[in-house]
Design a protein around this motif. Sequence first.
Motif, PDB file in Angstrom:
ATOM      1  N   UNK A 182     -61.371 -60.445   1.325  1.00 35.79           N
ATOM      2  CA  UNK A 182     -60.818 -59.282   0.633  1.00 35.79           C
ATOM      3  C   UNK A 182     -61.323 -59.148  -0.797  1.00 35.79           C
ATOM      4  N   UNK A 183     -61.706 -60.253  -1.422  1.00 39.40           N
ATOM      5  CA  UNK A 183     -62.256 -60.191  -2.778  1.00 39.40           C
ATOM      6  C   UNK A 183     -63.300 -61.296  -2.910  1.00 39.40           C
ATOM      7  N   UNK A 184     -64.564 -60.899  -2.949  1.00 37.93           N
ATOM      8  CA  UNK A 184     -65.630 -61.895  -2.995  1.00 37.93           C
ATOM      9  C   UNK A 184     -66.818 -61.339  -3.774  1.00 37.93           C
ATOM     10  N   UNK A 185     -67.751 -62.213  -4.060  1.00 35.81           N
ATOM     11  CA  UNK A 185     -68.962 -61.761  -4.747  1.00 35.81           C
ATOM     12  C   UNK A 185     -70.184 -62.412  -4.121  1.00 35.81           C
ATOM     13  N   UNK A 186     -71.321 -61.763  -4.291  1.00 36.58           N
ATOM     14  CA  UNK A 186     -72.597 -62.346  -3.926  1.00 36.58           C
ATOM     15  C   UNK A 186     -73.436 -62.430  -5.190  1.00 36.58           C
ATOM     16  N   UNK A 187     -74.199 -63.508  -5.287  1.00 36.57           N
ATOM     17  CA  UNK A 187     -74.928 -63.834  -6.509  1.00 36.57           C
ATOM     18  C   UNK A 187     -76.377 -63.382  -6.390  1.00 36.57           C
TER      19      UNK A 187
END
Length: 593
Positions: free
Chosen positions: A502-507
Motif C-alpha cells: 500500500x505504501x512503497x518506493x522503488x529506488x
Amino acid sequence: MSKYRGLLVSLPWADYASPSIQIASVASYARRKGYNVCAKHLHLEAAMAFGFDEYFPFMNECGDAMSAVLLFPQRRSSIVRLVNSSGTKLSQKLLKRFEKMMDQLYRSVDWPNYDLIGFTTDLNQLFSSLFFAKQLKRDYPDIKVVLGGHCASSDLGISLLRNFDFIDYCIDGEGEIPFTSLLDYLSSSGGMAQKDVPGLIYRDSDSVVINPRKQLTSLDELPDPDYKHYFDVIDNHPYFDNTCIETFVPIEGGRGCTHKCAFCSDRIQMNGYRSKSPKVIAKQLSRMSRRYRSLSFKFTDLRTHPKKDNELFNLILKQKKDYNLYYDIRADVDKSLIASMRAAGVKNVLIGIEALSTSLLRKMKKGVRAIDNLQVMKYCEELGIQHISNLILSFPTESQMDVDETTDNMDYGLSFQPPSMLVNYTLLAGSTIDVMRRQYNITHVKNSSFRRKLVPPRIEKSLQFAEKTYRRKRRNSYRALRNRFNQWRERYYSAHKEGTSLLSYIDGGSFIKIMDFRNGRTNTTLENDLMKLYLFCDSIRSWSEIAEEFPGWDLDDLRGTLKQLVDLKLMFKEGDDYLSLAIRNLNTQPFRV
C-alpha cells in the motif's frame, strides 16, 4: 538412577501443535540428578481423540470450563449456560464426547508405576489437572500429587491447597530445583525436611506454608527438554498416517524479563532475567532439529537481548538449515537485528504493540513510544515477517485522549500488517497493577467473572485465579477506534491478497518513486536531497541528527519539507523524531488495487 519414580503430565487445553516445555525441562533436569522421571504430553492424545478441528476452538477458557464440568458435576447445567452465553456452543453431545475422551486418557496411564505425579497448570489446564489429581487420589491415595506452573505459584498455589485436599503440594516459581528437591525429600535420599525444599507449598498442621524460592543461576547447564513422548505419539500412531499438522518445538534462550510492563504477571513465577549463551542455544537448536527431525521452533523467551541475539542468529545462519522460527521481540529493536533474524529463519514474531498512543504506553510502562511501534511494524512488513500483536482497550488509567491518539495514528500504519486483534485489558494476579491497585484507580478486585462462576460458591472467595476483574471509574468510547481498526484490517488484507504494497518506493539511484495506494493511487517522486532525506529517515531520526546530516539546508526550509512529508502521511513525527513510512519494494510486477 533412583528407584523413586516421577511422572510429569500436560493435559488439555494446551496447544496440540507443541509439546510442553515446562514438564519436558523439569523431567530432563530430574533425570540428570539421578531420578527416574518422564514427561507425558497427553494434550496431544486428547486432541487426536477429540479431533483437531474441534479441539482447537476450545484452547481458551471455554475449554477449561469443560474440564470444570468434570470436576464439579453438580454445576454442569450452570457451566453449560455460562459457556453458551459467551458465544461458544457447548452441547450435551459434545460434553459426553469430552468426558469419554478424558476417561480414556486417564485409563491410558499406568499410574501405579509412579510415586510422584506432577501436573502443569499453564495454558487453561487448571481444571483438567485438578480433575486428574482428584481421580488419582481416589484410586491411588499413596501416590503424591504436585501442581506446578503459573496458576499454582505464590498465593494461587496456597489457595489450591486450602481448597482441594487431593493435592499434596504446589510449586512456587520455576520447577527444576523444587521438583528434584521434593524427590530428595520424599525418597529420603537427601536427608532433608519439608521446610528445606525450595519453592514448596505444603500443609503444616492447620496452615499452608510456602518456602523461599531457589532458581537456577545458570541456564547453560540445563539438559535438552524431553519431548520423546510427544514425537513418539506422532511417529507411531496411525492417526497421523493421513493427518499432517505443523508442530513447533519449544526452545528457550532465557527466562524472565528485564523490563516490567505494568500489566505483566511474569514476576509471579520468575525472579529477574537470566539467559543462555548464544553458542549453547544454537547447539541445542541443531541437536533437537536432528533428534526430532523438525525445522520449526518456537522460542519461549519474553524479550530480546540485542547483543546476544545478533550473535545467536548469526550462529544459526551458519548452520545452513531451512528453519521456520517463531520469536518474541520488543518494539525497540533495530533493523539489522530483525534482518539477521529473518535471514536465520524467523518468519513469525510476537510483538508487544499494545497501543499506538505514547501517553498510554507510558502508563503501561512499556518503555517504547508509538513511533517505535510503527517502526517495528514497518521493519516486519519490509522483511516479510508476520507478527502477532494486540491493541489493549480499557487499560485502568487510559483516557479518551489516549484512545483518540491510537485511532488517529492508525492512519500512519495503514500500509503495515495491523495488530491481530483488539483485546480488553485483564488484571493479572501479581502484576504491578495488582500490587499497586490504588495508583491505578481500581477497586473491588475479584476473580474473573467467568472463572468464578465455574466453581461452587463455597470456595469461590477463597480460591485465587490468575485472571481478575475489578471496578473502573472511567469508561471510554471505542466506536471510532474499532471502526478504524476494522477498515485497516480490511484494506490491508485485501491489498495483501492481491500482492499490493500500500505504501512503497522503488529506488532509481538518483531518485525514488513512492507509490501510495492507501487511499486511491498517488505517485510521488523525490530527487537529490529530498530523496536522501527520506532514505535517511528509514529508521527513526531526531531533528538534531537530520540537521547535522544536511548542514547546507536552510533549517526553516528543512522543517517545512519534513512537515509536508508528515502531512502527506509519508512520514510520522513524534516530538522531534521522524520516521519514513514507505518500504522498499523489490517486486517488479505491476501493482494492482
